[in-house]
Design a protein around this motif. Structure first.
Motif, mmCIF file in Angstrom:
data_model
loop_
_atom_site.group_PDB
_atom_site.id
_atom_site.type_symbol
_atom_site.label_atom_id
_atom_site.label_comp_id
_atom_site.label_asym_id
_atom_site.label_seq_id
_atom_site.Cartn_x
_atom_site.Cartn_y
_atom_site.Cartn_z
ATOM 1 N N ALA A 210 0.853 -1.194 0.000
ATOM 2 C CA ALA A 210 0.000 0.000 0.000
ATOM 3 C C ALA A 210 0.883 1.237 0.000
ATOM 4 O O ALA A 210 2.111 1.149 0.041
ATOM 5 C CB ALA A 210 -0.914 -0.007 1.227
ATOM 6 N N ALA A 211 0.222 2.377 -0.046
ATOM 7 C CA ALA A 211 0.915 3.666 0.084
ATOM 8 C C ALA A 211 0.185 4.494 1.126
ATOM 9 O O ALA A 211 -1.051 4.559 1.118
ATOM 10 C CB ALA A 211 0.959 4.404 -1.250
ATOM 11 N N VAL A 212 0.935 5.081 2.032
ATOM 12 C CA VAL A 212 0.381 6.055 2.969
ATOM 13 C C VAL A 212 0.579 7.432 2.359
ATOM 14 O O VAL A 212 1.684 7.776 1.924
ATOM 15 C CB VAL A 212 1.078 5.977 4.338
ATOM 16 C CG1 VAL A 212 0.712 7.183 5.197
ATOM 17 C CG2 VAL A 212 0.686 4.695 5.064
ATOM 18 N N THR A 213 -0.495 8.208 2.320
ATOM 19 C CA THR A 213 -0.451 9.511 1.651
ATOM 20 C C THR A 213 -0.991 10.603 2.551
ATOM 21 O O THR A 213 -2.029 10.433 3.198
ATOM 22 C CB THR A 213 -1.274 9.478 0.353
ATOM 23 O OG1 THR A 213 -0.716 8.513 -0.539
ATOM 24 C CG2 THR A 213 -1.272 10.840 -0.334
ATOM 25 N N LEU A 214 -0.286 11.707 2.590
ATOM 26 C CA LEU A 214 -0.734 12.903 3.289
ATOM 27 C C LEU A 214 -1.013 13.962 2.228
ATOM 28 O O LEU A 214 -0.165 14.236 1.380
ATOM 29 C CB LEU A 214 0.352 13.396 4.252
ATOM 30 C CG LEU A 214 -0.055 14.482 5.245
ATOM 31 C CD1 LEU A 214 -0.964 13.906 6.330
ATOM 32 C CD2 LEU A 214 1.179 15.120 5.887
ATOM 33 N N THR A 215 -2.218 14.555 2.247
ATOM 34 C CA THR A 215 -2.556 15.583 1.261
ATOM 35 C C THR A 215 -2.960 16.875 1.963
ATOM 36 O O THR A 215 -3.467 16.858 3.091
ATOM 37 C CB THR A 215 -3.700 15.132 0.339
ATOM 38 O OG1 THR A 215 -4.834 14.765 1.122
ATOM 39 C CG2 THR A 215 -3.270 13.966 -0.516
ATOM 40 N N MET A 216 -2.746 17.978 1.249
ATOM 41 C CA MET A 216 -3.021 19.297 1.816
ATOM 42 C C MET A 216 -3.064 20.317 0.686
ATOM 43 O O MET A 216 -2.529 20.061 -0.403
ATOM 44 C CB MET A 216 -1.917 19.678 2.805
ATOM 45 C CG MET A 216 -0.562 19.906 2.150
ATOM 46 S SD MET A 216 0.828 19.187 3.038
ATOM 47 C CE MET A 216 0.596 17.437 2.690
ATOM 48 N N PRO A 217 -3.692 21.476 0.903
ATOM 49 C CA PRO A 217 -3.592 22.556 -0.088
ATOM 50 C C PRO A 217 -2.123 22.944 -0.272
ATOM 51 O O PRO A 217 -1.334 22.865 0.678
ATOM 52 C CB PRO A 217 -4.392 23.694 0.549
ATOM 53 C CG PRO A 217 -5.308 23.023 1.521
ATOM 54 C CD PRO A 217 -4.542 21.854 2.046
#
Length: 240
Positions: A210-217
Motif C-alpha cells: 500500500a501507500a500512505v499519503t498525506l494531502t493538503m492545499p
C-alpha cells in the motif's frame, strides 16, 4: 563471572524498555528464521542473533518445550506447531481497520492534514482508508474512491515499487528516484493546488502492499511532514 560478549547481541541492542532480557533473546531466535528457511543449525542461529552457542542452546530448550521450535533428526531446528496455531489465532482476529486507522489518526494529529491508505487494484488505486484534516479547506477524497495510478503521489509510489508496473519511458527516471529516496512529494501532480506526500508500506515478504499519503492545499505544504509520513508507513510495514 560470566564472560562478556565482545559483540552486542541483536536482543541486547534492541532490548524492550522494561522488558526481560531472556525473553528478548528467545524472541530474537524466532525472528532469525527468514522467508525460505526450512531449518537452521546451531551455528547459523548463533551467527544471526550474535548470541553464544551455549546461550542459544538454553533458549532453544525452552522454545522446544513450548513447541515454538522443533529439533529435527539432523540436529537443525525448525519452527514448531505452536507458531502455526498462534498464526491461525492472529489471522482470525486480524482487522486491518484496527491496524491502519490508528496510524492515520496519529499522522493527522501530528500534521493537521488529511491522511489516506491506498492499495493497487489492477490499473487503478483504491483509497481504502481516509482520515480527514480538521481544516475546512482540504481535498475531499473519501474511502472507496478509485484514483489513477499514473498521477498523484500515492499512485506514483505504488507504481514505482510495483514489480509488474507499467512505467512509461519518460517516467522511468522519476520512478527510480522515488525508489532511491523511499518516498515522493509533489504539488499539482493530480489536482491543481493540492500537494501530497506518499511512502510505501511493505508486507512481511517485502513486497509493496500500500501507500500512505498525506494531502493538503499547496499553500500548507511543509517538507517537515515527510518524516511523519515515513514513520507511519514504516510502522505499518510487516503488519498488513
Amino acid at each position: 563471572m560470566p564472560r562478556k560478549a565482545q559483540t552486542e547481541s541483536l536482543a541486547d541492542s534492541h532490548a524492550a524498555p522494561g522488558g526481560a532480557a531472556a525473553v528478548d533473546r528467545a524472541l530474537t531466535l524466532l525472528s532469525a528464521f527468514r522467508s525460505g528457511d526450512l531449518a537452521l543449525g546451531l551455528a547459523e542461529l548463533a551467527e544471526r542473533t550474535r548470541l553464544y552457542k551455549s546461550t542459544v542452546l538454553r533458549l532453544l530448550a525452552s522454545l522446544e518445550h513450548a513447541r515454538l521450535v522443533q529439533r529435527l533428526d539432523d540436529g537443525r531446528y525448525a519452527l514448531g506447531a505452536e507458531v502455526a496455531r498462534l498464526h491461525s489465532v492472529y489471522q482470525a482476529a486480524f482487522s486491518l481497520d484496527r491496524v491502519v486507522l490508528p496510524v492515520l489518526r496519529q499522522l493527522v494529529a501530528a500534521t493537521g492534514e488529511s491522511a489516506a491508505y491506498h492499495v493497487r487494484q489492477g490499473d487503478v488505486r483504491l483509497c481504502r482508508y481516509r482520515v480527514d484534516s480538521p481544516h475546512p479547506i482540504r481535498d475531499h477524497i473519501k474511502a472507496g474512491d478509485v484514483l489513477p495510478l499514473e498521477n498523484g503521489t500515492g499512485g506514483r509510489v505504488l507504481t514505482a515499487f510495483g514489480s509488474d508496473s507499467k512505467q512509461a519511458a519518460q517516467d522511468r527516471a522519476l520512478y527510480a528516484q522515488i525508489r532511491a529516496q523511499g518516498y515522493y512529494t509533489a504539488v499539482g501532480d493530480r489536482l491543481a493546488e493540492v500537494a501530497g506526500i506518499s511512502a510505501p508500506v511493505f508486507d512481511s515478504a517485502g513486497a509493496i502492499a500500500a501507500a500512505v499519503t498525506l494531502t493538503m492545499p499547496a499553500h500548507r505544504y511543509d517538507e517537515r511532514y515527510v518524516v511523519h509520513v515515513l514513520e507511519a508507513a514504516r510502522s505499518l510495514s510487516g503488519q498488513v
